[in-house]
Design a protein around this motif. Sequence first.
Motif, PDB file in Angstrom:
ATOM      1  N   PHE A 185      -9.669  -1.564   8.359  1.00  0.00           N
ATOM      2  CA  PHE A 185      -9.096  -1.639   7.013  1.00  0.00           C
ATOM      3  C   PHE A 185      -9.909  -0.810   6.021  1.00  0.00           C
ATOM      4  CE2 PHE A 185      -8.752  -3.650   2.800  1.00  0.00           C
ATOM      5  CZ  PHE A 185      -7.396  -3.449   2.578  1.00  0.00           C
ATOM      6  N   ILE A 186     -11.227  -0.825   6.145  1.00  0.00           N
ATOM      7  CA  ILE A 186     -12.076  -0.015   5.260  1.00  0.00           C
ATOM      8  C   ILE A 186     -11.772   1.462   5.440  1.00  0.00           C
ATOM      9  CG2 ILE A 186     -14.447   0.732   4.840  1.00  0.00           C
ATOM     10  CD1 ILE A 186     -15.304  -2.179   5.452  1.00  0.00           C
ATOM     11  N   LEU A 187     -11.660   1.908   6.681  1.00  0.00           N
ATOM     12  CA  LEU A 187     -11.339   3.319   6.958  1.00  0.00           C
ATOM     13  C   LEU A 187      -9.995   3.701   6.351  1.00  0.00           C
ATOM     14  CD1 LEU A 187     -12.491   3.630  10.694  1.00  0.00           C
ATOM     15  CD2 LEU A 187     -13.530   4.732   8.705  1.00  0.00           C
ATOM     16  N   LEU A 188      -9.000   2.841   6.562  1.00  0.00           N
ATOM     17  CA  LEU A 188      -7.664   3.086   6.021  1.00  0.00           C
ATOM     18  C   LEU A 188      -7.708   3.132   4.492  1.00  0.00           C
ATOM     19  CD1 LEU A 188      -4.664   3.306   7.027  1.00  0.00           C
ATOM     20  CD2 LEU A 188      -4.470   0.867   6.530  1.00  0.00           C
ATOM     21  N   SER A 189      -8.438   2.218   3.900  1.00  0.00           N
ATOM     22  CA  SER A 189      -8.516   2.133   2.441  1.00  0.00           C
ATOM     23  C   SER A 189      -9.203   3.355   1.852  1.00  0.00           C
ATOM     24  CB  SER A 189      -9.269   0.869   2.028  1.00  0.00           C
ATOM     25  OG  SER A 189      -8.646  -0.281   2.524  1.00  0.00           O
ATOM     26  N   ILE A 190     -10.306   3.763   2.442  1.00  0.00           N
ATOM     27  CA  ILE A 190     -11.025   4.940   1.937  1.00  0.00           C
ATOM     28  C   ILE A 190     -10.148   6.184   2.037  1.00  0.00           C
ATOM     29  CG2 ILE A 190     -12.975   6.478   2.364  1.00  0.00           C
ATOM     30  CD1 ILE A 190     -14.601   4.032   3.186  1.00  0.00           C
ATOM     31  N   PHE A 191      -9.429   6.310   3.149  1.00  0.00           N
ATOM     32  CA  PHE A 191      -8.559   7.472   3.347  1.00  0.00           C
ATOM     33  C   PHE A 191      -7.495   7.560   2.256  1.00  0.00           C
ATOM     34  CE2 PHE A 191      -4.568   9.142   5.163  1.00  0.00           C
ATOM     35  CZ  PHE A 191      -4.961  10.451   5.402  1.00  0.00           C
ATOM     36  N   PHE A 192      -6.764   6.474   2.046  1.00  0.00           N
ATOM     37  CA  PHE A 192      -5.692   6.501   1.050  1.00  0.00           C
ATOM     38  C   PHE A 192      -6.242   6.526  -0.379  1.00  0.00           C
ATOM     39  CE2 PHE A 192      -3.025   5.025   4.604  1.00  0.00           C
ATOM     40  CZ  PHE A 192      -1.962   5.899   4.457  1.00  0.00           C
ATOM     41  N   SER A 193      -7.397   5.921  -0.580  1.00  0.00           N
ATOM     42  CA  SER A 193      -8.015   5.968  -1.901  1.00  0.00           C
ATOM     43  C   SER A 193      -8.390   7.394  -2.271  1.00  0.00           C
ATOM     44  CB  SER A 193      -9.259   5.074  -1.950  1.00  0.00           C
ATOM     45  OG  SER A 193      -8.906   3.721  -1.806  1.00  0.00           O
ATOM     46  N   LEU A 194      -8.961   8.120  -1.320  1.00  0.00           N
ATOM     47  CA  LEU A 194      -9.304   9.521  -1.571  1.00  0.00           C
ATOM     48  C   LEU A 194      -8.055  10.361  -1.826  1.00  0.00           C
ATOM     49  CD1 LEU A 194     -12.120  10.036   1.086  1.00  0.00           C
ATOM     50  CD2 LEU A 194     -12.400  10.081  -1.400  1.00  0.00           C
ATOM     51  N   LEU A 195      -6.969  10.035  -1.129  1.00  0.00           N
ATOM     52  CA  LEU A 195      -5.720  10.780  -1.327  1.00  0.00           C
ATOM     53  C   LEU A 195      -5.181  10.630  -2.748  1.00  0.00           C
ATOM     54  CD1 LEU A 195      -3.569  10.322   1.913  1.00  0.00           C
ATOM     55  CD2 LEU A 195      -4.844  12.329   1.175  1.00  0.00           C
ATOM     56  N   THR A 196      -5.423   9.474  -3.371  1.00  0.00           N
ATOM     57  CA  THR A 196      -4.925   9.267  -4.733  1.00  0.00           C
ATOM     58  C   THR A 196      -5.641  10.157  -5.749  1.00  0.00           C
ATOM     59  OG1 THR A 196      -6.492   7.494  -5.292  1.00  0.00           O
ATOM     60  CG2 THR A 196      -4.429   6.851  -4.195  1.00  0.00           C
ATOM     61  N   GLU A 197      -6.850  10.624  -5.388  1.00  0.00           N
ATOM     62  CA  GLU A 197      -7.686  11.443  -6.284  1.00  0.00           C
ATOM     63  C   GLU A 197      -8.044  10.708  -7.573  1.00  0.00           C
ATOM     64  OE1 GLU A 197      -6.364  15.430  -6.865  1.00  0.00           O
ATOM     65  OE2 GLU A 197      -5.798  15.710  -4.778  1.00  0.00           O
ATOM     66  N   HIS A 198      -8.063   9.384  -7.488  1.00  0.00           N
ATOM     67  CA  HIS A 198      -8.471   8.558  -8.630  1.00  0.00           C
ATOM     68  C   HIS A 198      -9.988   8.395  -8.548  1.00  0.00           C
ATOM     69  CE1 HIS A 198      -8.478   4.478 -10.841  1.00  0.00           C
ATOM     70  NE2 HIS A 198      -8.178   5.409 -11.725  1.00  0.00           N
ATOM     71  N   ARG A 199     -10.707   9.294  -9.228  1.00  0.00           N
ATOM     72  CA  ARG A 199     -12.155   9.405  -9.022  1.00  0.00           C
ATOM     73  C   ARG A 199     -12.917   8.134  -9.378  1.00  0.00           C
ATOM     74  NH1 ARG A 199     -12.454  15.238 -11.851  1.00  0.00           N
ATOM     75  NH2 ARG A 199     -11.268  13.984 -13.322  1.00  0.00           N
TER      76      ARG A 199
END
Length: 417
Positions: free
Chosen positions: A196-210
């Motif tokens: 879940f952490i890996l999935l979350s980091i991946f999609f979080s980075l995709l949002t580009e919400h720094r």
Amino acid sequence: MNYFYIKNISLDFFSLLKTKLLHEKFLIITWLLMPFFMMISKSLVDIFITLTVVAFLVSSTLKFSWSWLKISWMKWVLFFFCTSVLSSYFSLLIEISLVNGIAWIRFPLYAAAISFWLIKDKEVLILTMIMNFLSILLIFILMGAETVFTDHKIFEWPFRNPLNGPFIHRIGIIFFVFSFLVLFSEMKYKVVACLFILLSIFFSLLTEHRLGNFSFVIIIAIVCFWPRFDLKKSLAVIMSFCIILILYFSYNLDKLDRYFFDIYNFTNSSLLQYVGLWKTGIIIFIDNFLIGIGPTNVQNYLAENLIVNYDPYKNSEHPHNHFIQAFAETGLFGGIIYCSIIYHLIKEIYISTKKDLSSFSLLFTQSAFISSICVLWPFANTYDLFGQQQNAFLWYCISIYLVISKITDLKTNSSQN
């Protein structure tokens, strides 16, 4: 957690719901499904928030039950409310400022209504957490679909504007924290937590919400030392996080500019805009340090050319920082009072981590505490302090944290818990 557990919780919830009054049923269901309503309409969410607040105030009046006014953070909310009204009255744009200043009170009252009055049963909290988790998974699925089926530049499903990042980093933050805490605990499901952490980091980075993505840095920095220090696990988590970032940026070299080089070189347009608006707010505070210029009036004054705009792009916007905005628009006393609200909110949630709890409940209270830091630290809130949509995100999350902090007071109405 498995299918049968969720099924039993759902059955317990609906059995419990039958014992509630009609208006309580409606308000509980709106709180339960709020993340999905957020995807549909901000106006609908605002209506539900307002209805909950009105019902809360009516109930308090009829029962003459005002003990919630003694809650420490609520006292400071009322002080801030009075300061906002006062600063509005002495501003150059009284009416619009006064309306926005008064309307803001619905958000903290909503959190008080949920945590003090409406949610009294553990089944409701558990099912609400499940629904929140499903809403995050839905956002991940929609982002994946948008990537595959559209030639998108920014993610806009399902909000029709780029709010995926703020949503994920408000509603989802407690699950990110919980997953990290699982890694540092003696609990099982570490593999699931890692995935879940890996999935979350991946999609979080995709949002580009720094600023939202920086929440992961805050979480790791805290859990490496609190609630217990474990050098091996800390090094393992830090190294794994660094490897994930290296892999991501290796395949997305263009993102390095947005996250690092443009900030380091001070050339990023949004950063320059933020700095300009922060400077505008700070100078307004210095010039009006006693009572400020009134809620939302930084943006209003800029639109009317009543103050100097230090944003190089000359956008007429709010200061993009809650603390700067509080000081600029409500003055020295208003700013200090707003800081006191934040301090007492976080303190109340922190105190719950010291209670005698089961390992699972303790992990949730610790998650709520760390999450509160992530969503309330000064640079987390870059939207309008008195605005609508993202305040709904923020105070809905706070309502959840406050309910979790009172988990020992919640009733358990079934044999499943």
